[in-house]
Scaffold this active site. Sequence first.
Site, PDB file in Angstrom:
ATOM      1  N   HIS A  82       0.793  -1.231   0.000  1.00  0.00           N
ATOM      2  CA  HIS A  82       0.000   0.000   0.000  1.00  0.00           C
ATOM      3  C   HIS A  82       0.823   1.278   0.000  1.00  0.00           C
ATOM      4  O   HIS A  82       0.264   2.367  -0.001  1.00  0.00           O
ATOM      5  CB  HIS A  82      -0.991   0.027   1.167  1.00  0.00           C
ATOM      6  CG  HIS A  82      -0.338   0.303   2.506  1.00  0.00           C
ATOM      7  ND1 HIS A  82       0.281  -0.671   3.233  1.00  0.00           N
ATOM      8  CD2 HIS A  82      -0.209   1.439   3.214  1.00  0.00           C
ATOM      9  CE1 HIS A  82       0.757  -0.145   4.355  1.00  0.00           C
ATOM     10  NE2 HIS A  82       0.473   1.141   4.372  1.00  0.00           N
TER      11      HIS A  82
HETATM   12  C1  UD1 Z   1      -2.531   5.618   5.326  1.00  0.00           C
HETATM   13  C2  UD1 Z   1      -1.310   6.218   6.015  1.00  0.00           C
HETATM   14  C3  UD1 Z   1      -0.198   5.182   6.053  1.00  0.00           C
HETATM   15  C4  UD1 Z   1      -0.672   3.879   6.662  1.00  0.00           C
HETATM   16  C5  UD1 Z   1      -1.931   3.397   5.971  1.00  0.00           C
HETATM   17  C6  UD1 Z   1      -2.477   2.190   6.699  1.00  0.00           C
HETATM   18  C7  UD1 Z   1      -0.901   8.635   5.709  1.00  0.00           C
HETATM   19  C8  UD1 Z   1      -0.138   9.654   4.977  1.00  0.00           C
HETATM   20  N1  UD1 Z   1      -0.807   7.366   5.274  1.00  0.00           N
HETATM   21  O1  UD1 Z   1      -2.173   5.329   3.987  1.00  0.00           O
HETATM   22  O2  UD1 Z   1       0.865   5.687   6.837  1.00  0.00           O
HETATM   23  O3  UD1 Z   1       0.346   2.931   6.538  1.00  0.00           O
HETATM   24  O4  UD1 Z   1      -2.923   4.437   6.006  1.00  0.00           O
HETATM   25  O5  UD1 Z   1      -3.335   1.457   5.892  1.00  0.00           O
HETATM   26  O6  UD1 Z   1      -1.562   8.950   6.664  1.00  0.00           O
HETATM   27  N2  UD1 Z   1      -9.364   4.587   0.532  1.00  0.00           N
HETATM   28  C9  UD1 Z   1     -10.595   4.000   0.377  1.00  0.00           C
HETATM   29  N3  UD1 Z   1     -11.282   3.656   1.512  1.00  0.00           N
HETATM   30  C10 UD1 Z   1     -10.830   3.874   2.762  1.00  0.00           C
HETATM   31  C11 UD1 Z   1      -9.572   4.490   2.892  1.00  0.00           C
HETATM   32  C12 UD1 Z   1      -8.852   4.829   1.775  1.00  0.00           C
HETATM   33  O7  UD1 Z   1     -11.055   3.777  -0.738  1.00  0.00           O
HETATM   34  O8  UD1 Z   1     -11.515   3.519   3.746  1.00  0.00           O
HETATM   35  C13 UD1 Z   1      -8.580   4.900  -0.684  1.00  0.00           C
HETATM   36  C14 UD1 Z   1      -8.831   6.307  -1.224  1.00  0.00           C
HETATM   37  O9  UD1 Z   1      -8.756   6.237  -2.613  1.00  0.00           O
HETATM   38  C15 UD1 Z   1      -7.623   7.071  -0.705  1.00  0.00           C
HETATM   39  C16 UD1 Z   1      -6.532   6.007  -0.697  1.00  0.00           C
HETATM   40  O10 UD1 Z   1      -7.192   4.797  -0.364  1.00  0.00           O
HETATM   41  O11 UD1 Z   1      -7.293   8.159  -1.508  1.00  0.00           O
HETATM   42  C17 UD1 Z   1      -5.432   6.262   0.288  1.00  0.00           C
HETATM   43  O12 UD1 Z   1      -5.942   6.468   1.615  1.00  0.00           O
HETATM   44  P1  UD1 Z   1      -5.124   7.360   2.668  1.00  0.00           P
HETATM   45  O13 UD1 Z   1      -5.732   7.247   4.015  1.00  0.00           O
HETATM   46  O14 UD1 Z   1      -4.913   8.727   2.139  1.00  0.00           O
HETATM   47  O15 UD1 Z   1      -3.688   6.706   2.680  1.00  0.00           O
HETATM   48  P2  UD1 Z   1      -3.271   5.194   2.866  1.00  0.00           P
HETATM   49  O16 UD1 Z   1      -2.557   4.737   1.661  1.00  0.00           O
HETATM   50  O17 UD1 Z   1      -4.429   4.409   3.348  1.00  0.00           O
HETATM   51  N1  UDP Z   2      -4.319  -5.842   8.419  1.00  0.00           N
HETATM   52  C1  UDP Z   2      -5.599  -6.388   8.464  1.00  0.00           C
HETATM   53  N2  UDP Z   2      -6.198  -6.733   7.283  1.00  0.00           N
HETATM   54  C2  UDP Z   2      -5.600  -6.570   6.067  1.00  0.00           C
HETATM   55  C3  UDP Z   2      -4.296  -6.016   6.035  1.00  0.00           C
HETATM   56  C4  UDP Z   2      -3.697  -5.651   7.224  1.00  0.00           C
HETATM   57  O1  UDP Z   2      -6.163  -6.555   9.543  1.00  0.00           O
HETATM   58  O2  UDP Z   2      -6.213  -6.911   5.041  1.00  0.00           O
HETATM   59  C5  UDP Z   2      -3.659  -5.450   9.673  1.00  0.00           C
HETATM   60  C6  UDP Z   2      -2.298  -6.072   9.880  1.00  0.00           C
HETATM   61  O3  UDP Z   2      -2.405  -7.327  10.502  1.00  0.00           O
HETATM   62  C7  UDP Z   2      -1.607  -5.035  10.758  1.00  0.00           C
HETATM   63  C8  UDP Z   2      -2.185  -3.730  10.277  1.00  0.00           C
HETATM   64  O4  UDP Z   2      -3.402  -4.055   9.609  1.00  0.00           O
HETATM   65  O5  UDP Z   2      -1.949  -5.209  12.117  1.00  0.00           O
HETATM   66  C9  UDP Z   2      -1.223  -3.069   9.328  1.00  0.00           C
HETATM   67  O6  UDP Z   2      -1.846  -2.033   8.690  1.00  0.00           O
HETATM   68  P1  UDP Z   2      -1.328  -1.430   7.315  1.00  0.00           P
HETATM   69  O7  UDP Z   2      -0.490  -2.416   6.604  1.00  0.00           O
HETATM   70  O8  UDP Z   2      -2.527  -0.895   6.637  1.00  0.00           O
HETATM   71  O9  UDP Z   2      -0.490  -0.166   7.786  1.00  0.00           O
HETATM   72  P2  UDP Z   2       1.004   0.062   8.352  1.00  0.00           P
HETATM   73  O10 UDP Z   2       1.240  -0.877   9.469  1.00  0.00           O
HETATM   74  O11 UDP Z   2       1.936  -0.110   7.197  1.00  0.00           O
HETATM   75  O12 UDP Z   2       0.970   1.485   8.769  1.00  0.00           O
END
Ligand code: UD1
Ligand code: UDP
Length: 350
Positions: free
Chosen positions: A203
């Site tokens: 991601h």
């Molecule tokens: C965010 C965090 C990242 C974390 C990740 C965990 C920041 C800058 N990034 O990244 O550090 O590792 O969450 O998963 O805060 N979207 C949906 N549905 C949702 C959420 C997101 O469709 O419920 C899509 C949208 O298109 C959005 C994109 O995902 O633009 C990215 O979401 P965003 O929260 O901005 O960043 P993440 O990549 O999720």
């Molecule tokens: N996770 C989950 N379902 C998924 C993918 C991840 O429950 O489909 C959990 C995973 O076990 C971990 C956390 O989400 O505890 C990690 O989140 P993510 O990878 O989104 O973010 P990061 O840790 O890189 O910030």
Amino acid sequence: MNIVSVVGARPQFIKAASVSRILRQSHTERLVHTGQHYDYGMSARFFEELDIPQPDVNLGIGSGPHGWQTGQMLAAIERVLMEQPPDWMLVYGDTNSTLAGALAAAKLHIPIAHVEAGLRSFNREMPEEINRVLTDHLCVRLFCPTPEAERNLHNEGVIDGVSVVGDVMVDSALYYGAQSERCSHLLTDLHLAPKSYLLATLHRPRNTDDAARLQTILDAFARLREPIIFPVHPRTAAALDRAGLALPDNVVRLEPVGYLDMLALEKNARLILTDSGGIQKEAYVFSVPCITLREETEWVETVAAGWNTLVGADPQAIVEAARYTAPPPTHPNFYGDGRAAEKIVQELSL
Ligand code: UD1
Ligand code: UDP
């Protein structure tokens, strides 16, 4: 004590699950959800499954560019804090929700405590690195998961209020791990035998938002030939759609899975390929070898111990690392005993 905790993204719900449970035994917590993640499978499901108290406030900010998203959160959190100023602001990790919570509190002279302080990738192109550095420099209490994180803070001149408490994600992995064994049926549903598959997640914008790099990673997945279970983050789903990329035949695409299912998938995988911070650590805790699809990591101990290999998006490096069979000879306990949340609450109460 009155505490406002700010969460917004999937890993923060998982961390807050362990801290809130202990915190609420002796203190009053208001949980503010920024709405950064909002799909059922990225948010509400975690509150239900992990029995996290429902947010007292959901700001419903949603997705958008960094400045917009962080700015909207900042203004909305400020309003919440001004209505009822707490004794402490508690923030988690390194997302835009973390920075917005910290900045809103700092401007109102509310002391901030940071769970997962001191982590550094030393890569300022990662939005998380900016969020971590700024948050740490605003905090009064900094709860580090590791001595390495504490050293990073000391190197930046942040010394007062720093303590090493272990990792709250270990608290959650151990606490919910037992529940996962009882409740998750995903392996049976997918007809997966233990250690017969690889597990992948992606991601990071660096991997998803560059279509050529994403294609390279998928090509490497194809070369691995083994079944790869791939719960796809919404950012990655959008990137695959945008670039019109198809997944290789050996990749089984899933929607994001719940935490109990994810723990089951992790424990039983032969190997994990990921760019997630949390999943690198969970792989380590469950003694599953990990291949990290990044050039650097914050969790350097896992690499030094030989359980985690940094490969970036280099196909040859991915294929070679995945040939891995023998586990490294030692598995030191880097991340604590599952009681980090207790230590955090104890220290906050002093
Ligand atoms: C965010 C965090 C990242 C974390 C990740 C965990 C920041 C800058 N990034 O990244 O550090 O590792 O969450 O998963 O805060 N979207 C949906 N549905 C949702 C959420 C997101 O469709 O419920 C899509 C949208 O298109 C959005 C994109 O995902 O633009 C990215 O979401 P965003 O929260 O901005 O960043 P993440 O990549 O999720
Ligand atoms: N996770 C989950 N379902 C998924 C993918 C991840 O429950 O489909 C959990 C995973 O076990 C971990 C956390 O989400 O505890 C990690 O989140 P993510 O990878 O989104 O973010 P990061 O840790 O890189 O910030």
